[in-house]
Design a protein around this motif. Structure first.
Motif, PDB file in Angstrom:
ATOM      1  N   ASP A  91       0.718  -1.189  -0.114  1.00 36.32           N
ATOM      2  CA  ASP A  91       0.124   0.121  -0.014  1.00 36.32           C
ATOM      3  C   ASP A  91       0.756   1.431  -0.027  1.00 36.32           C
ATOM      4  O   ASP A  91       1.277   1.612   1.207  1.00 36.32           O
ATOM      5  CB  ASP A  91      -0.892   0.063   1.185  1.00 36.32           C
ATOM      6  CG  ASP A  91      -2.021   1.154   1.193  1.00 36.32           C
ATOM      7  OD1 ASP A  91      -2.089   1.872   0.161  1.00 36.32           O
ATOM      8  OD2 ASP A  91      -2.900   1.139   1.941  1.00 36.32           O
ATOM      9  N   GLY A  92       0.957   1.957  -1.164  1.00 36.96           N
ATOM     10  CA  GLY A  92       1.742   3.290  -1.277  1.00 36.96           C
ATOM     11  C   GLY A  92       0.827   4.363  -0.583  1.00 36.96           C
ATOM     12  O   GLY A  92       1.579   5.323  -0.712  1.00 36.96           O
ATOM     13  N   ARG A  93      -0.150   4.295  -0.327  1.00 36.83           N
ATOM     14  CA  ARG A  93      -0.884   5.491   0.454  1.00 36.83           C
ATOM     15  C   ARG A  93      -0.031   5.540   1.801  1.00 36.83           C
ATOM     16  O   ARG A  93       0.023   6.541   2.610  1.00 36.83           O
ATOM     17  CB  ARG A  93      -2.050   5.279   0.468  1.00 36.83           C
ATOM     18  CG  ARG A  93      -3.287   5.425  -0.714  1.00 36.83           C
ATOM     19  CD  ARG A  93      -4.242   4.898  -0.837  1.00 36.83           C
ATOM     20  NE  ARG A  93      -4.583   3.612  -0.257  1.00 36.83           N
ATOM     21  CZ  ARG A  93      -5.727   2.679  -0.210  1.00 36.83           C
ATOM     22  NH1 ARG A  93      -6.700   3.535  -0.276  1.00 36.83           N
ATOM     23  NH2 ARG A  93      -5.783   1.692   0.296  1.00 36.83           N
ATOM     24  N   LYS A  94       0.259   4.172   2.307  1.00 37.05           N
ATOM     25  CA  LYS A  94       1.107   4.484   3.614  1.00 37.05           C
ATOM     26  C   LYS A  94       2.572   4.558   3.081  1.00 37.05           C
ATOM     27  O   LYS A  94       3.039   5.512   2.371  1.00 37.05           O
ATOM     28  CB  LYS A  94       0.863   3.329   4.435  1.00 37.05           C
ATOM     29  CG  LYS A  94      -0.727   3.088   4.905  1.00 37.05           C
ATOM     30  CD  LYS A  94      -1.093   2.192   5.672  1.00 37.05           C
ATOM     31  CE  LYS A  94      -2.743   2.083   6.170  1.00 37.05           C
ATOM     32  NZ  LYS A  94      -2.832   0.875   6.980  1.00 37.05           N
ATOM     33  N   VAL A  95       3.392   3.328   3.596  1.00 36.52           N
ATOM     34  CA  VAL A  95       4.620   3.504   2.903  1.00 36.52           C
ATOM     35  C   VAL A  95       4.644   1.990   2.524  1.00 36.52           C
ATOM     36  O   VAL A  95       4.859   0.902   3.271  1.00 36.52           O
ATOM     37  CB  VAL A  95       5.935   3.741   3.941  1.00 36.52           C
ATOM     38  CG1 VAL A  95       7.307   3.408   3.207  1.00 36.52           C
ATOM     39  CG2 VAL A  95       5.739   5.107   4.311  1.00 36.52           C
ATOM     40  N   GLY A  96       4.714   1.740   1.282  1.00 36.13           N
ATOM     41  CA  GLY A  96       4.684   0.430   0.459  1.00 36.13           C
ATOM     42  C   GLY A  96       6.262  -0.426   0.215  1.00 36.13           C
ATOM     43  O   GLY A  96       7.187   0.346   1.007  1.00 36.13           O
TER      44      GLY A  96
ATOM     45  N   SER B 116      -1.520  22.109  -3.342  1.00 33.99           N
ATOM     46  CA  SER B 116      -1.453  22.787  -2.467  1.00 33.99           C
ATOM     47  C   SER B 116      -0.573  22.222  -1.352  1.00 33.99           C
ATOM     48  O   SER B 116      -0.043  22.973  -0.373  1.00 33.99           O
ATOM     49  CB  SER B 116      -2.929  23.336  -1.762  1.00 33.99           C
ATOM     50  OG  SER B 116      -3.408  22.122  -1.026  1.00 33.99           O
ATOM     51  N   ILE B 117      -0.392  20.903  -1.394  1.00 36.27           N
ATOM     52  CA  ILE B 117       0.511  20.206  -0.697  1.00 36.27           C
ATOM     53  C   ILE B 117       1.916  20.109  -1.128  1.00 36.27           C
ATOM     54  O   ILE B 117       2.104  19.640  -2.180  1.00 36.27           O
ATOM     55  CB  ILE B 117      -0.141  18.729  -0.501  1.00 36.27           C
ATOM     56  CG1 ILE B 117      -1.588  18.806   0.170  1.00 36.27           C
ATOM     57  CG2 ILE B 117       0.805  17.930   0.749  1.00 36.27           C
ATOM     58  CD1 ILE B 117      -2.214  17.668   0.199  1.00 36.27           C
TER      59      ILE B 117
ATOM     60  N   ALA C  62       6.055  13.428   1.174  1.00 38.63           N
ATOM     61  CA  ALA C  62       7.095  12.449   1.563  1.00 38.63           C
ATOM     62  C   ALA C  62       7.351  12.189   3.008  1.00 38.63           C
ATOM     63  O   ALA C  62       7.619  11.165   3.414  1.00 38.63           O
ATOM     64  CB  ALA C  62       8.521  13.049   1.108  1.00 38.63           C
ATOM     65  N   SER C  63       7.013  13.135   3.899  1.00 41.08           N
ATOM     66  CA  SER C  63       6.835  12.897   5.504  1.00 41.08           C
ATOM     67  C   SER C  63       5.830  12.466   5.851  1.00 41.08           C
ATOM     68  O   SER C  63       5.876  11.902   7.167  1.00 41.08           O
ATOM     69  CB  SER C  63       7.362  14.124   6.148  1.00 41.08           C
ATOM     70  OG  SER C  63       6.457  15.374   5.730  1.00 41.08           O
ATOM     71  N   ALA C  64       4.783  12.439   5.184  1.00 41.83           N
ATOM     72  CA  ALA C  64       3.534  11.899   5.987  1.00 41.83           C
ATOM     73  C   ALA C  64       3.409  10.194   5.991  1.00 41.83           C
ATOM     74  O   ALA C  64       3.921   9.687   5.086  1.00 41.83           O
ATOM     75  CB  ALA C  64       2.402  12.188   4.916  1.00 41.83           C
TER      76      ALA C  64
ATOM     77  N   HIS D  98      -2.667  11.485  -1.613  1.00 41.12           N
ATOM     78  CA  HIS D  98      -2.140  12.331  -2.400  1.00 41.12           C
ATOM     79  C   HIS D  98      -0.807  12.055  -3.007  1.00 41.12           C
ATOM     80  O   HIS D  98      -0.240  12.789  -3.864  1.00 41.12           O
ATOM     81  CB  HIS D  98      -2.168  13.822  -2.044  1.00 41.12           C
ATOM     82  CG  HIS D  98      -3.589  14.402  -1.435  1.00 41.12           C
ATOM     83  ND1 HIS D  98      -4.621  14.583  -2.183  1.00 41.12           N
ATOM     84  CD2 HIS D  98      -3.789  14.498  -0.182  1.00 41.12           C
ATOM     85  CE1 HIS D  98      -5.617  15.078  -1.281  1.00 41.12           C
ATOM     86  NE2 HIS D  98      -5.235  15.000  -0.229  1.00 41.12           N
ATOM     87  N   ARG D  99      -0.482  10.840  -2.465  1.00 42.65           N
ATOM     88  CA  ARG D  99       0.887  10.228  -3.164  1.00 42.65           C
ATOM     89  C   ARG D  99       0.961   8.864  -3.034  1.00 42.65           C
ATOM     90  O   ARG D  99       0.181   8.491  -2.050  1.00 42.65           O
ATOM     91  CB  ARG D  99       1.879  10.908  -2.474  1.00 42.65           C
ATOM     92  CG  ARG D  99       2.269  10.718  -1.125  1.00 42.65           C
ATOM     93  CD  ARG D  99       2.993   9.755  -0.688  1.00 42.65           C
ATOM     94  NE  ARG D  99       3.303   9.638   0.861  1.00 42.65           N
ATOM     95  CZ  ARG D  99       2.907   8.691   1.424  1.00 42.65           C
ATOM     96  NH1 ARG D  99       2.165   7.561   1.088  1.00 42.65           N
ATOM     97  NH2 ARG D  99       3.015   8.576   2.793  1.00 42.65           N
TER      98      ARG D  99
END
Length: 355
Positions: free
Chosen positions: A165-170, A190-191, A197-199, A204-205
């Protein structure tokens, strides 16, 4: 952001005011506005005519090339392309790269040695010196490390595949997935990229990372992304950062978080010179280079691949809401690693390469 050469014209316009009106009309309004194609963003004759790579036919001068791997004003690929072309022409050349930002010459001793040979004709043997001089991350710019060439001749491509899951850290490892694995992100310019990268989690990424490195990994050359994606709209930005994790915040060195970056227009998936609106929901395959780099990622860090849409620092600023779907089965990143796969697997043991 997302502006072009006419904005630069307004910024630097100077000279005799008597000719200002003529230049505004003939250069700005006709040549620039008529040539750079802000509507489609395609590479055309206007841009080809301003590409130094196309002007090297009569170039003969021995060249000491200087640039920075974190120059996000004049991108490092500008110099790397010229350097590669000069080598292919048999022209004597050396490359000096440091880890900072815009500007920064080689050490005076290196420049003196080069110009003593090629400007004054003194036979000092500089042509037998190493071809590449790179300032390592913790060193002064006056103390570069010598290498046989750039990219490092010992570098070989290591292909890494995203997973989970890339919405977290895959995950990011050497074994890909054959199953269709679509993941979606929502554009929001806006982000800031640093915040994405730090979330720990974001819609959104997509962020994928290797296991924690057991040994240093030396990247030298030009990473390349292969990606299969679809957009919910006929046009969308595509931005990619290669990052060193965990993200350390603001009070760090320029290279501690961002390894390198890259951008692409999915409308140009077939050609840089011809674009076409995307069919919403249809998947397209793109392959494109990130910016060249030479960086040692220390043990204890992770190498991360972040895929997102609009990059507030570098791309156009569309209204938020465009959705990008990425098919992980058609997505990979090619990293030029000194020591190749053997070195990578020594740093990320086989039981941690991901599947």
């Amino acid at each position: 952001m997302g502006e072009d050469i006419d904005v630069l014209y307004e910024f630097i316009a100077s000279g005799d005011p008597e000719f200002r009106e003529h230049c505004d009309c003939e250069v700005r309004d006709k040549e620039l506005h008529g040539g750079f194609d802000r509507v489609n963003g395609d590479y055309n004759e206007f841009w080809a005519g301003r590409d130094y790579l196309n002007k090297l036919e009569n170039y003969k001068a021995a060249t000491l090339m200087s640039h920075a791997f974190n120059d996000w004003n004049v991108m490092p690929e500008h110099s790397v392309r010229i350097y590669e072309a000069l080598k292919s022409k048999g022209i004597p050349c050396q490359a000096f790269f440091h880890q900072g930002g815009h500007g920064g010459p080689p050490p005076m001793s290196q420049m003196n040695r080069w110009f003593t040979r090629y400007l004054y004709g003194v036979e000092n043997g500089v042509e037998n010196d190493p071809k590449a001089w790179i300032v390592r991350e913790s060193n002064s710019r006056r103390k570069p490390t010598a290498y046989d060439d750039y990219p490092n001749p010992a570098a070989a491509v290591v292909k890494l595949f995203p997973g989970s899951d890339g919405r977290k850290v895959g995950s990011l490892g050497v074994v890909g997935t054959t199953a269709e694995a679509k993941q979606t992100l929502i554009d929001d310019v806006s982000i800031m990229g640093a915040d994405l990268a730090s979330a720990a989690e974001s819609n959104h990424r997509l962020l994928f990372a290797t296991d924690v490195l057991k040994e240093d990994i030396h990247i030298s050359g030009t990473p390349r992304l292969n990606i299969k994606l679809a957009s919910s709209k006929p046009a969308a930005n595509l931005s990619v950062w290669l990052v060193s994790l965990p993200w350390d915040g603001k009070s760090v060195r320029i290279f501690d978080n961002v390894i390198t970056r890259g951008w692409a227009d999915p409308q140009n998936h077939k050609s840089l010179t011809e674009s076409a609106p995307l069919v919403p929901g249809q998947f397209y395959e793109l392959s494109f280079d990130l910016q060249p780099d030479d960086q040692v990622i220390p043990a204890g860090r992770q190498i991360g691949l972040m895929i997102f849409s609009s990059d507030r620092e570098f791309t156009l600023w569309p209204e938020p809401g465009t959705e990008l779907a990425v098919d992980l089965s058609g997505t990979s990143i090619e990293l030029p690693v000194v020591g190749g796969m053997e070195k990578f697997e020594a740093s990320v043991p086989a039981d941690n390469v991901y599947r």
